[in-house]
Design an enzyme around this catalytic site. Structure first.
Site, PDB file in Angstrom:
ATOM      1  N   GLY A  99      -9.106  -8.824   1.289  1.00 39.02           N
ATOM      2  CA  GLY A  99      -8.097  -8.355   2.105  1.00 39.02           C
ATOM      3  C   GLY A  99      -6.756  -8.049   1.430  1.00 39.02           C
ATOM      4  N   LYS A 121       3.436  -2.608  -1.276  1.00 38.54           N
ATOM      5  CA  LYS A 121       2.719  -3.267  -2.201  1.00 38.54           C
ATOM      6  C   LYS A 121       3.597  -4.274  -3.096  1.00 38.54           C
ATOM      7  CE  LYS A 121      -0.838  -3.095  -5.862  1.00 38.54           C
ATOM      8  NZ  LYS A 121      -1.813  -1.951  -6.222  1.00 38.54           N
ATOM      9  N   ASP A 133       0.174 -14.833  -5.739  1.00 37.21           N
ATOM     10  CA  ASP A 133       1.582 -14.943  -5.155  1.00 37.21           C
ATOM     11  C   ASP A 133       2.042 -13.831  -4.273  1.00 37.21           C
ATOM     12  OD1 ASP A 133       2.010 -12.852  -6.848  1.00 37.21           O
ATOM     13  OD2 ASP A 133       3.117 -14.203  -8.199  1.00 37.21           O
ATOM     14  N   ARG A 191       3.612   2.669  -0.685  1.00 32.30           N
ATOM     15  CA  ARG A 191       2.498   3.698  -0.584  1.00 32.30           C
ATOM     16  C   ARG A 191       2.408   4.143   0.778  1.00 32.30           C
ATOM     17  NH1 ARG A 191      -2.333   0.390  -3.643  1.00 32.30           N
ATOM     18  NH2 ARG A 191      -2.528  -0.884  -1.711  1.00 32.30           N
ATOM     19  N   ARG A 198     -10.643   1.037   3.447  1.00 31.60           N
ATOM     20  CA  ARG A 198     -11.567   0.888   2.416  1.00 31.60           C
ATOM     21  C   ARG A 198     -12.820   0.769   2.802  1.00 31.60           C
ATOM     22  NH1 ARG A 198      -7.743  -1.530  -1.812  1.00 31.60           N
ATOM     23  NH2 ARG A 198      -5.608  -1.399  -0.600  1.00 31.60           N
ATOM     24  N   ASP A 268     -13.853  -2.687  -2.849  1.00 29.81           N
ATOM     25  CA  ASP A 268     -12.603  -2.960  -2.109  1.00 29.81           C
ATOM     26  C   ASP A 268     -11.629  -1.902  -2.550  1.00 29.81           C
ATOM     27  OD1 ASP A 268     -13.197  -4.543  -4.214  1.00 29.81           O
ATOM     28  OD2 ASP A 268     -10.925  -5.331  -4.016  1.00 29.81           O
ATOM     29  N   ASN A 269     -11.670  -1.359  -3.638  1.00 32.66           N
ATOM     30  CA  ASN A 269     -10.892  -0.095  -4.161  1.00 32.66           C
ATOM     31  C   ASN A 269     -11.334   1.124  -3.815  1.00 32.66           C
ATOM     32  OD1 ASN A 269      -9.160  -2.267  -5.034  1.00 32.66           O
ATOM     33  ND2 ASN A 269      -9.886  -2.368  -6.999  1.00 32.66           N
ATOM     34  N   ASP A 278      -5.395   2.355  -5.427  1.00 29.91           N
ATOM     35  CA  ASP A 278      -5.069   1.055  -6.133  1.00 29.91           C
ATOM     36  C   ASP A 278      -5.124   1.240  -7.558  1.00 29.91           C
ATOM     37  OD1 ASP A 278      -4.813  -0.710  -3.727  1.00 29.91           O
ATOM     38  OD2 ASP A 278      -6.536  -1.809  -4.307  1.00 29.91           O
TER      39      ASP A 278
END
Ligand code: AMP
Ligand code: MG
Length: 520
Positions: A99, A121, A133, A191, A198, A268-269, A278
């Site tokens: 996610g 991002k 984080d 972005r 994705r 996921d990318n 990404d």
């Protein structure tokens, strides 16, 4: 600042009912609402003026509203920012829920008949942050901002980057994963893409057997991004899959053409629209080496090395096919589409390489010429960008020696050029020059055409590093200069000749130049 909000994702798909920003697994939902973290002292570092224009924001970039919205300080009225739920295969293994751990979708807008999603991002933790984080550092944000735009101007499908800003906060990072932590400057990038969906968004729903939402998401994507698909039932999803396959193929052919190595091609990318997405430990191929990867995490396996990228795209498409299977319940049509990938790839690869070589007539000799070239480029470290750019100066009437001289400056170690290497090259040039004779174009015209597909300027790894080192000291001159040069990568731009050069020796083994980790 006025945004023409036209949200679709958070209007048409189910939300996580839990609005607390706590880390968790999220079921039966495509996203969770989350508010960006307020930065302590946000400052813009760079705005991509063309992206601002694309979004109709060219007169707003100096306003406090622009700064506040695109750093997460304020939420634009009547919008509901969210983080997406997706999963993925990381380095070949199913990783479960991932996610948007540090991406927050602000809103979608409509400008001049075009649809754009805006995403920050590095604007703080989300329910998907797992143990991390939610932040990003200046170093990796500069790399993402500059490379997104460089790729766009190279003609490679990609997400764009509107802005790069400092948050004013410090972020702790172990840059090489070797136990040496340090504080770095925090940053946020905004972005921009039609959609950030994705492969992994589909995969997580399939893995959880949430077929209702799997269908919802597929229908959503088709309705909003493939308006030309009119079929129904299984047909509709097969056509959709075919489109994803075509777009992904197109993307990776461009990567191979310009020498871009993504570095982390996990599912996921992989954008469902076939956009490069990404920008992490990516790198630019300098010396031609199919086995090269910039990502230190992958230094043993080389799974995502330059030469493996087309195969990995196929592997990822197989995972997507598995995820879409419940909507089709027949393997054959999916297998047929996957099979078309290999045949189409081989054909398109030869077309692309022929263009790079300036050969309009594609016959059976060309494949052999390309194969031999790929072998020769590995005889001694040979800069791929310089090689192809200089190759365009070869003329039909050149002697073999003259032709060979023209690409000489692509060699990193001139002393290594033995007699046998020279001879191997001369054999190749004899075939190349012979082949040029049947080309209808004059040398001059061929040169111009070759220069449209062989860039002169790419974002070499050391160039980003120079921009980063200066920016960490508060100097953004190199960021501005690189942005300007890379807007016209196929133009001669003699005033920027210094950026058309081989990687300097100091950068050969320097962290950030040849070695990058996922720590960002
Ligand atoms: P990547 O391989 O960098 O695309 O990241 C894989 C997953 O880790 C994604 O779900 C990211 O959102 C998440 N992630 C990476 N870096 C961070 C970070 N600093 N904070 C939170 N999540 C992160
Ligand atoms: Mg990612």
């Amino acid at each position: 600042m006025k945004l023409n909000i036209k949200d679709t994702f958070n209007k048409e798909l189910p939300a996580d009912p839990n609005k607390n920003n706590t880390r968790r697994k999220v079921f039966e939902a495509c996203y969770s609402y989350v508010t960006p973290r307020v930065p302590s002292n946000p400052k813009l570092v760079h705005v991509a003026d063309d992206v601002a224009k694309l979004l109709g924001l060219e007169y707003d970039t100096n306003s406090s509203a622009f700064l506040n919205v695109f750093t997460g300080k304020t939420v634009y009225p009547k919008t509901a920012p969210f983080a997406m739920c997706y999963g993925g295969h990381q380095f070949g293994h199913w990783a479960g829920q991932l996610g948007d751990g540090r991406a927050i979708n602000l809103a979608e807008i409509r400008v001049n008949e075009q649809h754009w999603a805006l995403q920050l991002k590095g604007a703080g933790a989300t329910p998907y942050s797992r143990t991390a984080d939610g932040l990003a550092v200046l170093r990796s944000s500069i790399r993402e901002h500059l490379c997104s735009e460089a790729m766009h101007y190279l003609g490679v499908p990609t997400t764009r980057s509107l802005s790069l800003a400092l948050t004013g906060d410090e972020v702790l990072r172990d840059m090489l994963y070797d136990g040496n932590q340090d504080y770095e400057k925090g940053a946020v990038v905004c972005r921009v893409a039609p959609s950030f969906v994705r492969f992994g968004n589909f995969q997580i729903l399939a893995a959880r057997k949430d077929h209702k939402n799997l269908k919802n998401l597929a229908d959503y994507t088709i309705r909003n991004f493939h308006k030309d698909i009119h079929s129904e039932g299984k047909e509709k999803y097969i056509t959709f899959f075919q489109k994803v396959v075509n777009a992904s193929l197109e993307m990776v052919i461009h990567w191979q053409r310009v020498g871009f190595v993504h570095g982390v091609m996990n599912t996921d990318n992989m954008s469902i629209l076939g956009l490069t997405i990404d920008y992490g430990p990516y790198g630019w191929l300098e010396g031609y080496d199919p086995n090269w990867t910039p990502n230190t995490t992958d230094s043993q396996q080389h799974r995502y090395a330059y030469g493996n990228q087309p195969g990995v795209v196929l592997w990822n498409l197989v995972q997507l096919a598995n995820a879409l299977y419940p909507l089709i319940e027949e393997a054959k049509p999916l297998e047929d589409v996957l099979e078309s990938y290999q045949t189409n790839f081989d054909k398109k690869y030869v077309e692309m390489m022929s263009q790079k070589l300036g050969l309009a007539e594609i016959n059976s000799d060309v494949e052999e010429l390309i194969e031999n070239l790929e072998q020769n480029l590995q005889l001694t470290e040979t800069d791929i960008t310089i090689f192809f750019r200089e190759l365009s100066s070869v003329q039909k009437t050149n002697t073999l020696q003259e032709a060979f001289q023209k690409i000489n400056k692509a060699f990193y170690k001139p002393l290594e050029i033995t007699e046998s290497i020279t001879d191997t090259w001369l054999i190749w040039f004899s075939k190349y020059i012979e082949r040029l004779q049947i080309e209808k174009d004059e040398d001059k015209t061929r040169k111009l055409k070759m220069n449209e597909v062989n860039p002169k300027f790419v974002l070499r790894n050391y160039m980003s590093q120079l921009a980063i080192d200066a920016a960490n000291k508060g100097n953004y001159k190199i960021i501005n200069e690189l942005y300007t040069v890379l807007k016209r990568p196929y133009h001669e731009q003699p005033e920027y000749a210094k950026w058309y050069a081989k990687r300097p020796e100091w950068a050969r083994n320097k962290v950030g130049c040849s070695m990058l980790s996922c720590s960002s």
